[in-house]
Design an enzyme around this catalytic site. Sequence first.
Site, PDB file in Angstrom:
ATOM      1  N   ASP A  51       0.874  -1.145   0.022  1.00 19.94           N
ATOM      2  CA  ASP A  51      -0.025  -0.051   0.074  1.00 19.94           C
ATOM      3  C   ASP A  51       1.092   1.276   0.141  1.00 19.94           C
ATOM      4  O   ASP A  51       1.904   1.451   0.683  1.00 19.94           O
ATOM      5  CB  ASP A  51      -0.882  -0.116   1.270  1.00 19.94           C
ATOM      6  CG  ASP A  51      -2.035   0.816   1.114  1.00 19.94           C
ATOM      7  OD1 ASP A  51      -3.312   0.629   0.938  1.00 19.94           O
ATOM      8  OD2 ASP A  51      -1.781   2.358   1.121  1.00 19.94           O
ATOM      9  N   ILE A  52       0.538   2.405  -0.749  1.00 20.62           N
ATOM     10  CA  ILE A  52       1.298   3.470  -0.852  1.00 20.62           C
ATOM     11  C   ILE A  52       1.242   4.323   0.201  1.00 20.62           C
ATOM     12  O   ILE A  52       2.288   5.091   0.795  1.00 20.62           O
ATOM     13  CB  ILE A  52       0.695   4.319  -2.219  1.00 20.62           C
ATOM     14  CG1 ILE A  52       1.893   5.445  -2.869  1.00 20.62           C
ATOM     15  CG2 ILE A  52      -0.572   4.843  -1.877  1.00 20.62           C
ATOM     16  CD1 ILE A  52       1.544   5.936  -3.917  1.00 20.62           C
ATOM     17  N   HIS A  90     -10.634  -5.199  -3.406  1.00 18.89           N
ATOM     18  CA  HIS A  90      -9.214  -5.726  -2.850  1.00 18.89           C
ATOM     19  C   HIS A  90      -9.192  -5.859  -1.503  1.00 18.89           C
ATOM     20  O   HIS A  90     -10.291  -5.698  -0.742  1.00 18.89           O
ATOM     21  CB  HIS A  90      -8.232  -4.345  -3.143  1.00 18.89           C
ATOM     22  CG  HIS A  90      -8.955  -3.046  -2.700  1.00 18.89           C
ATOM     23  ND1 HIS A  90      -9.671  -2.419  -3.179  1.00 18.89           N
ATOM     24  CD2 HIS A  90      -8.605  -2.247  -1.370  1.00 18.89           C
ATOM     25  CE1 HIS A  90     -10.064  -1.217  -2.481  1.00 18.89           C
ATOM     26  NE2 HIS A  90      -9.330  -1.162  -1.236  1.00 18.89           N
ATOM     27  N   ASN A 132     -13.110  -3.362   2.474  1.00 19.04           N
ATOM     28  CA  ASN A 132     -13.863  -2.171   2.503  1.00 19.04           C
ATOM     29  C   ASN A 132     -14.940  -2.350   1.161  1.00 19.04           C
ATOM     30  O   ASN A 132     -14.630  -2.436   0.180  1.00 19.04           O
ATOM     31  CB  ASN A 132     -13.192  -0.848   2.357  1.00 19.04           C
ATOM     32  CG  ASN A 132     -12.203  -0.839   3.652  1.00 19.04           C
ATOM     33  OD1 ASN A 132     -12.671  -1.281   4.822  1.00 19.04           O
ATOM     34  ND2 ASN A 132     -11.293  -0.074   3.630  1.00 19.04           N
ATOM     35  N   HIS A 148      -7.172  -5.957   1.978  1.00 19.71           N
ATOM     36  CA  HIS A 148      -6.111  -5.355   2.772  1.00 19.71           C
ATOM     37  C   HIS A 148      -5.499  -6.349   3.761  1.00 19.71           C
ATOM     38  O   HIS A 148      -6.052  -7.116   4.537  1.00 19.71           O
ATOM     39  CB  HIS A 148      -6.501  -4.143   3.835  1.00 19.71           C
ATOM     40  CG  HIS A 148      -6.823  -2.929   3.102  1.00 19.71           C
ATOM     41  ND1 HIS A 148      -6.346  -1.622   2.839  1.00 19.71           N
ATOM     42  CD2 HIS A 148      -8.286  -2.686   2.342  1.00 19.71           C
ATOM     43  CE1 HIS A 148      -7.115  -0.789   2.119  1.00 19.71           C
ATOM     44  NE2 HIS A 148      -8.234  -1.325   1.904  1.00 19.71           N
TER      45      HIS A 148
HETATM   46  P1  5GP Z   1      -9.668   1.503   0.024  1.00 17.92           P
HETATM   47  O1  5GP Z   1      -9.710   2.696   1.086  1.00 17.92           O
HETATM   48  O2  5GP Z   1     -10.421   1.510  -1.094  1.00 17.92           O
HETATM   49  O3  5GP Z   1     -10.422   0.220   1.064  1.00 17.92           O
HETATM   50  O4  5GP Z   1      -8.184   1.268  -0.147  1.00 17.92           O
HETATM   51  C1  5GP Z   1      -7.645   1.592  -1.122  1.00 17.92           C
HETATM   52  C2  5GP Z   1      -6.123   1.406  -0.745  1.00 17.92           C
HETATM   53  O5  5GP Z   1      -5.285   1.776  -1.956  1.00 17.92           O
HETATM   54  C3  5GP Z   1      -5.651   2.603   0.222  1.00 17.92           C
HETATM   55  O6  5GP Z   1      -5.041   1.963   1.515  1.00 17.92           O
HETATM   56  C4  5GP Z   1      -4.677   3.456  -0.427  1.00 17.92           C
HETATM   57  O7  5GP Z   1      -3.627   3.944   0.491  1.00 17.92           O
HETATM   58  C5  5GP Z   1      -4.033   2.215  -1.396  1.00 17.92           C
HETATM   59  N1  5GP Z   1      -3.763   3.023  -2.561  1.00 17.92           N
HETATM   60  C6  5GP Z   1      -4.251   4.325  -3.409  1.00 17.92           C
HETATM   61  N2  5GP Z   1      -3.808   4.634  -4.421  1.00 17.92           N
HETATM   62  C7  5GP Z   1      -2.555   3.790  -4.535  1.00 17.92           C
HETATM   63  C8  5GP Z   1      -1.514   3.739  -5.262  1.00 17.92           C
HETATM   64  O8  5GP Z   1      -1.374   4.467  -6.348  1.00 17.92           O
HETATM   65  N3  5GP Z   1      -0.333   2.833  -5.146  1.00 17.92           N
HETATM   66  C9  5GP Z   1      -0.457   1.898  -4.010  1.00 17.92           C
HETATM   67  N4  5GP Z   1       0.414   1.042  -3.892  1.00 17.92           N
HETATM   68  N5  5GP Z   1      -1.473   2.069  -3.373  1.00 17.92           N
HETATM   69  C10 5GP Z   1      -2.533   2.958  -3.563  1.00 17.92           C
END
Ligand code: 5GP
Length: 113
Positions: free
Chosen positions: A31-32, A101, A88, A103
């Site tokens: 995760d970024i 996705h 989520n 986590h």
């Molecule tokens: P969500 O909030 O949709 O459950 O999780 C999305 C996740 O993707 C977040 O934890 C966010 O930090 C990660 N994320 C968003 N954009 C990028 C990206 O460009 N690269 C990576 N490696 N992770 C990302």
Amino acid sequence: MNTKNIFQKIIKKKISAEIIYQDKKITAFNDISPRAPIHIIIIPNNFIKNINYIDKKNLNILSYMMYKSIKIAKNKKIHKSGYRIVINCNKNGGQTIPYLHIHLLGGKKLQNF
Ligand code: 5GP
């Protein structure tokens, strides 16, 4: 770039990410913006918007994602200390990227909720 495309571009290596595992069916990458020492995102290579779109026909991919998440947890040696798997869904679930996705979080004691 729309947010769905971010994950599609990571799969195709059109934008950089620390990919830690990839096969024909899934891709896993760091995760970024990690919320734990280990924070890995596991996605299907074929687009699924969120977990609401899992049905009898594509259930296999979700179990495969879970299976590989557990394998990665073992490879990262966090299986004994413990870890968390989170999916989520939509706005109230905190989903910001409309691409299914998992986590995988670990490497520290996570807050209870
Ligand atoms: P969500 O909030 O949709 O459950 O999780 C999305 C996740 O993707 C977040 O934890 C966010 O930090 C990660 N994320 C968003 N954009 C990028 C990206 O460009 N690269 C990576 N490696 N992770 C990302």
